[in-house]
Motif scaffolding. Structure first.
Motif, short mmCIF file in Angstrom:
data_model
loop_
_atom_site.label_atom_id
_atom_site.label_comp_id
_atom_site.label_asym_id
_atom_site.label_seq_id
_atom_site.Cartn_x
_atom_site.Cartn_y
_atom_site.Cartn_z
N ARG A 15 5.82 2.08 -0.52
CA ARG A 15 5.42 1.82 0.88
C ARG A 15 3.90 1.76 1.05
O ARG A 15 3.41 1.45 2.12
N CYS A 16 3.17 2.09 -0.02
CA CYS A 16 1.71 2.18 0.08
C CYS A 16 1.08 0.79 -0.02
O CYS A 16 0.55 0.41 -1.06
N ASN A 17 1.16 0.02 1.04
CA ASN A 17 0.62 -1.34 0.99
C ASN A 17 0.03 -1.83 2.30
O ASN A 17 -0.45 -2.94 2.40
N SER A 18 0.08 -1.02 3.33
CA SER A 18 -0.50 -1.38 4.65
C SER A 18 0.12 -2.62 5.26
O SER A 18 -0.49 -3.26 6.12
N LEU A 19 1.32 -2.99 4.81
CA LEU A 19 1.94 -4.20 5.37
C LEU A 19 2.63 -3.92 6.71
O LEU A 19 2.86 -4.84 7.48
N SER A 20 2.97 -2.66 6.94
CA SER A 20 3.58 -2.35 8.24
C SER A 20 2.96 -1.10 8.86
O SER A 20 3.61 -0.06 8.96
N PRO A 21 1.68 -1.22 9.24
CA PRO A 21 0.98 -0.05 9.78
C PRO A 21 1.57 0.43 11.11
O PRO A 21 1.38 1.59 11.49
N GLU A 22 2.27 -0.46 11.80
CA GLU A 22 2.81 -0.08 13.12
C GLU A 22 3.87 1.02 13.02
O GLU A 22 4.21 1.65 14.02
N LYS A 23 4.36 1.24 11.82
CA LYS A 23 5.39 2.27 11.65
C LYS A 23 4.82 3.69 11.57
O LYS A 23 5.56 4.66 11.57
N TYR A 24 3.51 3.77 11.45
CA TYR A 24 2.90 5.10 11.26
C TYR A 24 1.80 5.35 12.30
O TYR A 24 1.19 4.41 12.81
N GLU A 25 1.57 6.64 12.54
CA GLU A 25 0.42 7.01 13.38
C GLU A 25 -0.83 7.00 12.51
O GLU A 25 -0.75 7.14 11.30
N VAL A 26 -1.98 6.87 13.18
CA VAL A 26 -3.24 6.86 12.41
C VAL A 26 -3.92 8.22 12.57
O VAL A 26 -4.04 8.74 13.68
N ASP A 27 -4.34 8.78 11.43
CA ASP A 27 -5.06 10.04 11.47
C ASP A 27 -6.47 9.78 12.02
O ASP A 27 -7.22 8.99 11.41
N PRO A 28 -6.84 10.40 13.16
CA PRO A 28 -8.14 10.09 13.76
C PRO A 28 -9.33 10.47 12.87
O PRO A 28 -10.40 9.87 12.97
N GLU A 29 -9.13 11.44 12.00
CA GLU A 29 -10.26 11.90 11.17
C GLU A 29 -10.52 10.95 9.99
O GLU A 29 -11.64 10.55 9.75
N THR A 30 -9.44 10.62 9.28
CA THR A 30 -9.63 9.80 8.06
C THR A 30 -9.38 8.31 8.31
O THR A 30 -9.69 7.49 7.46
N ARG A 31 -8.82 7.98 9.45
CA ARG A 31 -8.43 6.60 9.80
C ARG A 31 -7.37 6.06 8.82
O ARG A 31 -7.26 4.84 8.60
N LEU A 32 -6.61 6.95 8.20
CA LEU A 32 -5.54 6.52 7.30
C LEU A 32 -4.20 6.72 7.99
O LEU A 32 -4.11 7.43 9.01
N LEU A 33 -3.16 6.11 7.44
CA LEU A 33 -1.84 6.22 8.05
C LEU A 33 -1.24 7.60 7.75
O LEU A 33 -1.28 8.06 6.61
N LEU A 34 -0.71 8.21 8.80
CA LEU A 34 -0.16 9.56 8.64
C LEU A 34 1.28 9.48 8.15
O LEU A 34 2.13 8.86 8.79
N ASP A 35 1.53 10.13 7.00
CA ASP A 35 2.89 10.15 6.49
C ASP A 35 3.11 11.44 5.69
O ASP A 35 3.15 11.41 4.46
N PRO A 36 3.24 12.55 6.38
CA PRO A 36 3.46 13.81 5.65
C PRO A 36 4.88 13.88 5.11
O PRO A 36 5.76 13.16 5.58
N LEU A 37 5.06 14.78 4.15
CA LEU A 37 6.39 14.96 3.55
C LEU A 37 7.33 15.57 4.59
O LEU A 37 7.02 16.59 5.18
N LYS A 38 8.46 14.90 4.80
CA LYS A 38 9.45 15.44 5.74
C LYS A 38 10.67 15.89 4.96
O LYS A 38 11.14 15.18 4.08
N LEU A 39 11.15 17.07 5.27
CA LEU A 39 12.31 17.59 4.54
C LEU A 39 13.60 17.37 5.33
O LEU A 39 13.59 17.29 6.53
#
Lengths: 281, 136
Positions: free
Chosen positions: B112-136
């Motif tokens: 999934r690490c390709n930035s092709l569907s950024p709309e699926k994730y929130e953006v971390d305001p600090e790093t400007r990267l897509l937020l995707d923490p591990l979900k159990l």
């Protein structure tokens, strides 16, 4: 009718007294709040004192009001009241002290040019200590503006009478020269042509060797691919990886050089700050 | 009235000198932007949780992670689209879900690490990267 007039006069007199008492007690309250560090309350109380005195208060009230705002992180408003206090101050010594505080407030806002301009309002002809403090701050501000050459000139003059500090300052000057000689772009270009050499140039051997080995591994892999398969395959499979780590390497070389430069400058700055007039007198 | 005001202020100002010198120095020291630019977090401090291992497998995976971060990832420019990065995510997954499920989860993240569907994730305001923490 006469009784009515008398009543009105009596009422108005008592109100005046009430207001006068209230201003004094407000001032006491304001000072109390200031002393305990409750700057929001002290600012409000000082504002109240000024309002009810219709601005006819001593400049020191304005100074304390400005101090309250400064310590409450409202630097813009603090500067406004330091300005008023500065023009109302009735002696040079008090005016100079207010200007110094205003300069520090500008520094808090990182408005270094404004701080420098404010320093020129100081009247230093009568007081050597004020002149000393002014030069110190001038040197610090030039340093914060990254104008190291002027900062050094100012500190040279500032410390000319302090033999012991002058020796220490010479060492700091050498350190600054060392920082000046670090060329981040040179490190970057060296690493573009010989991966890792830019890092090694400024003593980062571990990172340099790391970059050199990684890029060498990709080059070896590329030639392996070319010999075992084809030129196109080598180009398609290995080159993107090589390009990625090669670029990372030369960017690192530049960043490391910049970091080293900043580290030296930071150390020198911390030493310069400690040359505060009160510390070296 | 004016005299009283001056008196009160003079009393309150007395003894402020030394404290003022200290606060001036502290303020000037904090203005140092070179220091903020130069201070870099250590790898072992940044990933302190890596040391908390409960079995040998986790220990080996943590070691591999630190090796990768120290010698390979450190030579790369920012290329991962996510925060936490794919390697961190994979390590967390292995630690929490076991080697098999954790590795699968890690490979899923890499795909999934390709930035092709950024709309699926929130953006971390600090790093400007897509937020995707591990979900159990």
């Amino acid at each position: 009718m006469k009784r009515g007039y008398l009543l009105i006069i009596l009422i108005s007199l008592s109100t005046l007294e009430l207001v006068a008492q209230s201003i004094e007690s407000t001032l006491v309250y304001a000072n109390e709040q200031f002393e305990v560090g409750n700057y929001q309350n002290s600012a409000l109380a000082f504002e109240r004192v000024i309002f009810f005195s219709e601005g006819k208060v001593d400049f020191s009230v304005y100074t304390k009001l400005a101090d309250s705002y400064r310590l409450n992180n409202n630097a813009e408003r603090a500067i406004k009241f330091y300005d008023i206090a500065q023009y109302q101050a009735d002696n040079d010594s008090a005016r100079n002290e207010i200007i110094f505080r205003k300069v520090f407030t500008y520094l808090q806002l990182k408005e270094f040019d404004q701080g420098l301009i404010a320093l020129f309002d100081l009247k230093t002809n009568s007081n050597e200590q004020t002149q000393f403090r002014k030069e110190y701050l001038k040197g610090i501000i030039y340093y914060l503006k990254d104008d190291y050459e002027r900062s050094i000139d100012v500190f040279d003059e500032y410390l000319s009478l302090q033999e012991k500090e002058a020796l220490k300052f010479n060492e700091l000057k050498n350190q600054l020269k060392k920082a000046e000689n670090i060329k981040p772009n040179l490190a970057m270009w060296l690493s573009v042509f010989i991966p890792g050499s830019g890092q090694m140039l400024y003593g980062d051997f571990k990172d340099g060797l790391n970059s050199m080995m990684l890029t060498a591994a990709f080059v070896t892999l590329y030639f392996n691919y070319v010999m075992d398969f084809s030129l196109v395959e080598g180009y398609l499979v290995v080159l993107p990886w090589f390009q990625r780590y090669h670029r990372g390497g030369y960017q690192n070389a530049k960043e490391n050089a910049l970091e080293k430069q900043e580290l030296i400058r930071s150390k020198v700055y911390q030493e310069l700050v400690l040359m505060h007039p009160e510390k070296i007198k | 009235m004016r005299r009283n005001i001056i008196l009160i202020l003079l009393i309150s100002i007395a003894g402020v000198g030394k404290a003022q010198e200290i606060s001036e120095i502290a303020l000037l020291q904090n203005l140092d932007e070179h220091h903020h630019a130069a201070s870099k977090e250590k790898l072992s401090d940044k990933y302190h949780y890596v040391k908390q291992n409960t079995n040998e497998l986790q220990f080996v995976m943590s070691g591999l992670f630190l090796f990768y971060k120290e010698f390979i990832s450190s030579q790369d420019s920012q290329s991962c689209s996510f925060t936490p990065s794919c390697s961190e995510y994979a390590l967390q997954a292995v630690k929490q879900q076991g080697i098999f499920k954790g590795m699968l989860n890690g490979f899923d993240r890499l795909s999934r690490c390709n930035s092709l569907s950024p709309e699926k994730y929130e953006v971390d305001p600090e790093t400007r990267l897509l937020l995707d923490p591990l979900k159990l």
